[in-house]
Design a protein around this motif. Structure first.
Motif, PDB file in Angstrom:
ATOM      1  N   ASP A   1       5.165  13.379  -8.343  1.00 52.62           N
ATOM      2  CA  ASP A   1       6.459  13.685  -7.736  1.00 52.62           C
ATOM      3  C   ASP A   1       7.535  13.727  -8.825  1.00 52.62           C
ATOM      4  OD1 ASP A   1       8.987  13.564  -6.471  1.00 52.62           O
ATOM      5  OD2 ASP A   1       8.086  12.630  -4.694  1.00 52.62           O
ATOM      6  N   LYS A   2       8.028  14.923  -9.146  1.00 54.03           N
ATOM      7  CA  LYS A   2       8.959  15.086 -10.272  1.00 54.03           C
ATOM      8  C   LYS A   2      10.249  14.301 -10.077  1.00 54.03           C
ATOM      9  CE  LYS A   2       7.332  19.672 -11.705  1.00 54.03           C
ATOM     10  NZ  LYS A   2       7.711  21.084 -11.908  1.00 54.03           N
ATOM     11  N   LYS A   3      10.785  14.325  -8.867  1.00 46.18           N
ATOM     12  CA  LYS A   3      12.053  13.643  -8.603  1.00 46.18           C
ATOM     13  C   LYS A   3      11.918  12.142  -8.825  1.00 46.18           C
ATOM     14  CE  LYS A   3      15.619  13.082  -5.063  1.00 46.18           C
ATOM     15  NZ  LYS A   3      16.037  13.441  -3.677  1.00 46.18           N
ATOM     16  N   LYS A   4      10.849  11.560  -8.290  1.00 51.36           N
ATOM     17  CA  LYS A   4      10.675  10.117  -8.424  1.00 51.36           C
ATOM     18  C   LYS A   4      10.251   9.745  -9.838  1.00 51.36           C
ATOM     19  CE  LYS A   4       9.966   9.075  -3.592  1.00 51.36           C
ATOM     20  NZ  LYS A   4       9.218   8.291  -2.586  1.00 51.36           N
ATOM     21  N   LEU A   5       9.528  10.653 -10.525  1.00 54.23           N
ATOM     22  CA  LEU A   5       9.180  10.398 -11.917  1.00 54.23           C
ATOM     23  C   LEU A   5      10.437  10.328 -12.777  1.00 54.23           C
ATOM     24  CD1 LEU A   5       5.989  12.513 -12.748  1.00 54.23           C
ATOM     25  CD2 LEU A   5       6.254  10.046 -12.919  1.00 54.23           C
ATOM     26  N   CYS A   6      11.368  11.255 -12.543  1.00 60.67           N
ATOM     27  CA  CYS A   6      12.616  11.257 -13.319  1.00 60.67           C
ATOM     28  C   CYS A   6      13.421   9.992 -13.045  1.00 60.67           C
ATOM     29  CB  CYS A   6      13.444  12.493 -12.957  1.00 60.67           C
ATOM     30  SG  CYS A   6      12.731  14.052 -13.542  1.00 60.67           S
TER      31      CYS A   6
ATOM     32  N   ALA B   1       0.861  -1.178   0.000  1.00 57.32           N
ATOM     33  CA  ALA B   1       0.000   0.000   0.000  1.00 57.32           C
ATOM     34  C   ALA B   1       0.897   1.228   0.000  1.00 57.32           C
ATOM     35  CB  ALA B   1      -0.918  -0.005   1.218  1.00 57.32           C
ATOM     36  N   VAL B   2       0.501   2.268  -0.724  1.00 57.15           N
ATOM     37  CA  VAL B   2       1.321   3.462  -0.873  1.00 57.15           C
ATOM     38  C   VAL B   2       0.735   4.593  -0.039  1.00 57.15           C
ATOM     39  CG1 VAL B   2       2.400   5.048  -2.510  1.00 57.15           C
ATOM     40  CG2 VAL B   2       1.846   2.714  -3.225  1.00 57.15           C
ATOM     41  N   HIS B   3       1.604   5.288   0.693  1.00 60.96           N
ATOM     42  CA  HIS B   3       1.153   6.352   1.589  1.00 60.96           C
ATOM     43  C   HIS B   3       1.101   7.692   0.855  1.00 60.96           C
ATOM     44  CE1 HIS B   3       3.046   3.590   4.847  1.00 60.96           C
ATOM     45  NE2 HIS B   3       1.849   3.174   4.476  1.00 60.96           N
ATOM     46  N   THR B   4       0.272   7.785  -0.164  1.00 62.30           N
ATOM     47  CA  THR B   4       0.153   9.024  -0.930  1.00 62.30           C
ATOM     48  C   THR B   4      -0.674  10.048  -0.153  1.00 62.30           C
ATOM     49  OG1 THR B   4      -1.867   8.275  -2.054  1.00 62.30           O
ATOM     50  CG2 THR B   4       0.240   7.730  -3.097  1.00 62.30           C
ATOM     51  N   TRP B   5      -0.574  11.307  -0.593  1.00 61.21           N
ATOM     52  CA  TRP B   5      -1.379  12.356   0.049  1.00 61.21           C
ATOM     53  C   TRP B   5      -2.860  12.092  -0.148  1.00 61.21           C
ATOM     54  CZ3 TRP B   5       1.233  14.512   3.503  1.00 61.21           C
ATOM     55  CH2 TRP B   5       2.541  14.950   3.319  1.00 61.21           C
ATOM     56  N   LEU B   6      -3.250  11.610  -1.325  1.00 58.79           N
ATOM     57  CA  LEU B   6      -4.667  11.314  -1.572  1.00 58.79           C
ATOM     58  C   LEU B   6      -5.157  10.167  -0.692  1.00 58.79           C
ATOM     59  CD1 LEU B   6      -5.151  11.680  -5.453  1.00 58.79           C
ATOM     60  CD2 LEU B   6      -6.226  13.036  -3.645  1.00 58.79           C
ATOM     61  N   ASN B   7      -4.311   9.168  -0.473  1.00 59.09           N
ATOM     62  CA  ASN B   7      -4.691   8.080   0.430  1.00 59.09           C
ATOM     63  C   ASN B   7      -4.854   8.579   1.865  1.00 59.09           C
ATOM     64  OD1 ASN B   7      -4.994   5.898  -1.282  1.00 59.09           O
ATOM     65  ND2 ASN B   7      -2.878   5.236  -1.121  1.00 59.09           N
TER      66      ASN B   7
ATOM     67  N   ARG C   1       4.523  10.116  -2.285  1.00 56.41           N
ATOM     68  CA  ARG C   1       3.439  10.998  -1.838  1.00 56.41           C
ATOM     69  C   ARG C   1       2.425  11.300  -2.939  1.00 56.41           C
ATOM     70  NH1 ARG C   1       3.694   9.575   3.084  1.00 56.41           N
ATOM     71  NH2 ARG C   1       5.577  10.211   4.188  1.00 56.41           N
ATOM     72  N   THR C   2       2.902  11.327  -4.176  1.00 59.03           N
ATOM     73  CA  THR C   2       2.002  11.594  -5.297  1.00 59.03           C
ATOM     74  C   THR C   2       2.616  11.058  -6.578  1.00 59.03           C
ATOM     75  OG1 THR C   2       1.027  13.359  -6.671  1.00 59.03           O
ATOM     76  CG2 THR C   2       3.027  13.897  -5.467  1.00 59.03           C
TER      77      THR C   2
ATOM     78  N   ILE D   1     -12.895  11.617  -3.873  1.00 61.22           N
ATOM     79  CA  ILE D   1     -11.507  11.593  -3.404  1.00 61.22           C
ATOM     80  C   ILE D   1     -10.976  10.165  -3.363  1.00 61.22           C
ATOM     81  CG2 ILE D   1      -9.976  12.099  -1.455  1.00 61.22           C
ATOM     82  CD1 ILE D   1     -11.914  14.363  -0.689  1.00 61.22           C
ATOM     83  N   ALA D   2     -11.799   9.233  -2.871  1.00 61.80           N
ATOM     84  CA  ALA D   2     -11.372   7.838  -2.741  1.00 61.80           C
ATOM     85  C   ALA D   2     -11.119   7.199  -4.100  1.00 61.80           C
ATOM     86  CB  ALA D   2     -12.421   7.044  -1.973  1.00 61.80           C
ATOM     87  N   ILE D   3     -11.947   7.512  -5.099  1.00 60.23           N
ATOM     88  CA  ILE D   3     -11.736   6.977  -6.448  1.00 60.23           C
ATOM     89  C   ILE D   3     -10.427   7.516  -7.028  1.00 60.23           C
ATOM     90  CG2 ILE D   3     -12.580   7.062  -8.836  1.00 60.23           C
ATOM     91  CD1 ILE D   3     -15.431   6.922  -7.696  1.00 60.23           C
ATOM     92  N   ALA D   4     -10.170   8.806  -6.811  1.00 60.49           N
ATOM     93  CA  ALA D   4      -8.920   9.402  -7.297  1.00 60.49           C
ATOM     94  C   ALA D   4      -7.712   8.759  -6.611  1.00 60.49           C
ATOM     95  CB  ALA D   4      -8.928  10.910  -7.051  1.00 60.49           C
ATOM     96  N   ALA D   5      -7.821   8.526  -5.298  1.00 59.59           N
ATOM     97  CA  ALA D   5      -6.707   7.935  -4.542  1.00 59.59           C
ATOM     98  C   ALA D   5      -6.445   6.499  -4.980  1.00 59.59           C
ATOM     99  CB  ALA D   5      -7.023   7.977  -3.049  1.00 59.59           C
ATOM    100  N   ALA D   6      -7.509   5.711  -5.139  1.00 60.23           N
ATOM    101  CA  ALA D   6      -7.352   4.312  -5.543  1.00 60.23           C
ATOM    102  C   ALA D   6      -6.807   4.217  -6.969  1.00 60.23           C
ATOM    103  CB  ALA D   6      -8.689   3.585  -5.437  1.00 60.23           C
ATOM    104  N   SER D   7      -7.248   5.104  -7.844  1.00 64.55           N
ATOM    105  CA  SER D   7      -6.757   5.110  -9.226  1.00 64.55           C
ATOM    106  C   SER D   7      -5.277   5.467  -9.276  1.00 64.55           C
ATOM    107  CB  SER D   7      -7.557   6.113 -10.067  1.00 64.55           C
ATOM    108  OG  SER D   7      -8.925   5.778 -10.099  1.00 64.55           O
ATOM    109  N   GLU D   8      -4.872   6.467  -8.466  1.00 65.01           N
ATOM    110  CA  GLU D   8      -3.471   6.868  -8.428  1.00 65.01           C
ATOM    111  C   GLU D   8      -2.590   5.719  -7.933  1.00 65.01           C
ATOM    112  OE1 GLU D   8      -1.037  10.688  -6.772  1.00 65.01           O
ATOM    113  OE2 GLU D   8      -2.214   9.595  -5.283  1.00 65.01           O
ATOM    114  N   GLU D   9      -3.046   5.024  -6.882  1.00 69.22           N
ATOM    115  CA  GLU D   9      -2.239   3.922  -6.358  1.00 69.22           C
ATOM    116  C   GLU D   9      -2.140   2.783  -7.364  1.00 69.22           C
ATOM    117  OE1 GLU D   9      -2.384   0.832  -2.581  1.00 69.22           O
ATOM    118  OE2 GLU D   9      -2.620   2.982  -2.243  1.00 69.22           O
ATOM    119  N   LEU D  10      -3.222   2.487  -8.060  1.00 75.82           N
ATOM    120  CA  LEU D  10      -3.192   1.439  -9.087  1.00 75.82           C
ATOM    121  C   LEU D  10      -2.200   1.801 -10.184  1.00 75.82           C
ATOM    122  CD1 LEU D  10      -4.217  -1.131 -10.427  1.00 75.82           C
ATOM    123  CD2 LEU D  10      -6.160   0.171 -11.325  1.00 75.82           C
ATOM    124  N   LEU D  11      -2.200   3.054 -10.623  1.00 72.42           N
ATOM    125  CA  LEU D  11      -1.268   3.497 -11.656  1.00 72.42           C
ATOM    126  C   LEU D  11       0.180   3.391 -11.175  1.00 72.42           C
ATOM    127  CD1 LEU D  11      -3.106   6.625 -13.119  1.00 72.42           C
ATOM    128  CD2 LEU D  11      -2.630   4.471 -14.299  1.00 72.42           C
TER     129      LEU D  11
END
Length: 214
Positions: free
Chosen positions: A185-190, A123-129, A181-182, A158-168
């Motif tokens: 995140d530019k640093k982690k995306l790079c 499970a990912v501890h994103t801001w949306l989660n 966190r999201t 909010i929950a649909i957005a959070a679950a979709s982000e974690e799935l992606l």
């Protein structure tokens, strides 16, 4: 053999003790009427442990992958109890219930993808989660107020957005990172793009070498 058994022992520390208290409190909630003051009292204390375990882990230097997994499992149990005790007494429109089903499907799919890719529960501890968790935690306090329907409607979005982000995140990444966190995140995306480019390049080189050998 003894060393392996020792490594498999559950680490007992203040942070994990708080997490276990949340699991125990959630179990007792199953047998208490949801409209009672006792339910809200135990529910609130269980929620406080969710804040304290992470704080204690950081302060005592005992944060670990095992503790993070235990925390996620405790959260799932806590919110499953909430779903069983509170949602049946809520008078919500069919649209919100459809949203709840969508969230559950996205969550289950995300966990299945994580098990397939990382070979573990993830499970990912994103801001949306975190925002979703906070809003879900507030449900018992608004369950008997006139604002419960619009509150749950906003929560579903909010929950649909959070679950979709974690799935992606699970679909796009080869390695599990619970502290993302999201997805923006530019640093982690790079870092991810560099890793993917390197892997794709190495695969292309290996394929070209095999073709030359043939």
């Amino acid at each position: 053999m003894n060393r392996e058994a020792k490594n498999r022992k559950i680490p007992i520390n203040p942070a994990n003790s708080m997490t276990f208290l949340r699991i125990i409190g959630s179990f007792f909630l199953l047998f208490i009427p949801a409209s009672s003051a006792m339910f809200l009292a135990i529910y609130t204390l269980a929620g406080v442990t969710d804040v304290l375990d992470g704080w204690l882990a950081r302060k005592t230097g005992t944060a670990s992958a095992w503790g993070a997994r235990l925390d996620s499992i405790a959260d799932l149990f806590f919110y499953a109890v909430l779903f069983l005790k509170i949602f049946p007494i809520l008078k919500l429109p069919i649209g919100i219930w459809c949203g709840v089903i969508v969230v559950l499907l996205l969550r289950v799919t995300g966990y299945m993808v994580a098990v397939f890719r990382y070979h573990q529960f993830a499970a990912v501890h994103t801001w949306l989660n975190k925002l979703t968790g906070l809003a879900v935690f507030a449900i018992p306090y608004v369950a008997f107020l006139p604002i419960v329907v619009p509150f749950c409607g906003i929560l579903c979005v909010i929950a649909i957005a959070a679950a979709s982000e974690e799935l992606l995140l699970h679909l796009c990444r080869r390695e599990y990172d619970p502290d993302t966190r999201t997805i923006l995140d530019k640093k982690k995306l790079c870092t991810w793009f560099r890793q993917e480019s390197s892997i794709n390049y190495n695969q292309s080189v290996s394929k070209a070498d095999r073709e030359k050998e043939q």
